[in-house]
Design an enzyme around this catalytic site. Structure first.
Site: not given
Length: 369
Positions: A268, A272, A282
């Site tokens: 992606r 999120h 991250y």
């Protein structure tokens, strides 16, 4: 006297399991066919239609992010980068098949017949967004991660018991495979040979947790072994590979051979969700650049252009069509009356029980003032 210790081949067993799940690919990153034998039988028009849907979905994602930032949409999980996993898998389905989506899988149910304005209402938390039109075989997006796997197993068993030549397909991410519902779903479907297709979109991160910290399994496809069902790992940025895998799984299912687990390796590009997630905390820029080179739209565009089937003009036409239809859909969502408490009560039962009738009358009086 020494004691001879038998060496159990634990490590070797695990290696042998992982080796059974090589990544299935048809188009490489340059859009070149590397597996001619596996090429699906799609006409030129079907190939172009698949590309149209992927381009449309990318534009829908971009506009949805913009609408969210304007405060005109609520909850939204971006889809860019996963178009091959989502749209090509749906392209292998038939109208009578059922889709049980996760919260990122709204594009599939739109292409299966859910009006776009209702998808926007779902994002806003409006009850009408979950009122699926008659004849559209989809369930509302599941928010509880992994729960759709159990539901898909049940829907698939129902299709089998009714003698339908149809399947139930469901989707989750890599994080979903850590849920108990995931294992219950694939085990149940396997035990009853239910016509289900379980797609795991391995986009590398469960929110911020990398897949390597979720499991020591080298593939997620190999989790099918415990349930005794077939599994396959697919290049999830390759629309033809995804299509071919889902098409084969569907044929197995409607022929009474049971469920299949399909892991699609994808990424992606966005956060999120739009609810405050920052992927730069991250994910490294190097990793993002690496996956940007695998973009499913770029790859498929190269393939079609080499065949003389795609042009910049055609893509621009799709982009303009998408923008216009999105504009109309959000306008219709804006014009939808705001939901009332009485709406939420009245849709719960065909005939309301006495306690809800009492509540209904109380709120009806309040709303009339």
């Amino acid at each position: 006297m020494g004691v001879k210790t038998f060496q159990f081949p634990f490590a070797e067993q695990l290696e042998k399991v992982a080796e059974q799940f090589p990544t299935f690919q048809i188009l490489n990153e340059e859009g070149e066919v590397v597996n001619e034998e596996a090429m699906p039988e799609l006409s030129d028009e079907q190939l172009k239609e698949l590309m149209r849907r992927m381009v449309y979905t990318r534009i829908l994602d971009q506009r949805s992010i913009s609408l969210n930032r304007q405060g005109r949409l609520g909850f939204y999980a971006p889809t860019a980068g996963q178009e091959a996993s989502q749209i090509a898998s749906h392209f292998a389905l038939e109208k009578e098949d059922f889709i049980l989506p996760g919260y990122r899988d709204v594009p599939q149910i739109i292409w299966h017949g859910l009006p776009l304005y209702q998808a926007f209402l779902f994002s806003r938390g409006h009850f009408h967004g979950n009122q699926i039109p008659e004849g559209v075989n989809v369930l509302p997006p599941q928010i509880i991660i992994g729960a759709q796997y159990i539901q898909a197993a049940g829907v698939a068993l129902g299709l089998k018991m009714r003698g339908k030549k149809a399947v139930a397909i469901t989707y989750t991410g890599d994080g979903g495979t850590s849920q108990g519902d995931f294992y219950e779903g694939i085990n149940f479907a396997g035990a009853f040979k239910a016509p289900a297709i379980f797609v795991v979109q391995n986009n590398r991160f469960a929110i911020s947790t990398p897949v390597e910290k979720q499991t020591v399994a080298k593939t997620l496809a190999q989790k099918a072994v415990a349930a005794g069902i077939p599994g396959i790992q697919v290049d999830g940025m390759d629309p033809l590979a995804v299509y071919a895998a889902v098409k084969a799984a569907r044929e197995r299912a409607i022929n009474g051979e049971g469920p299949t687990l399909i892991e699609t390796l994808c990424f992606r590009y966005g956060p999120h969700t739009m609810s405050g997630d920052d992927p730069t905390r991250y994910r490294s820029k190097e990793l993002e650049n690496e996956w940007a080179k695998k973009d499913p739209l770029v790859r498929f565009r190269k393939f079609l252009e080499a065949k003389g089937l795609w042009s910049e003009e055609e893509e621009n036409n799709v982009i303009e069509q998408a923008k216009e239809e999105i504009k109309e859909a959000i306008k219709k969502a804006d014009e939808t009356p705001k939901q009332k408490v009485t709406d939420l009560i009245s849709i719960m039962f065909e005939e309301l029980p006495f306690n809800l009738k009492e509540q209904y009358e109380i709120y009806k009086e309040k709303e009339s003032k």
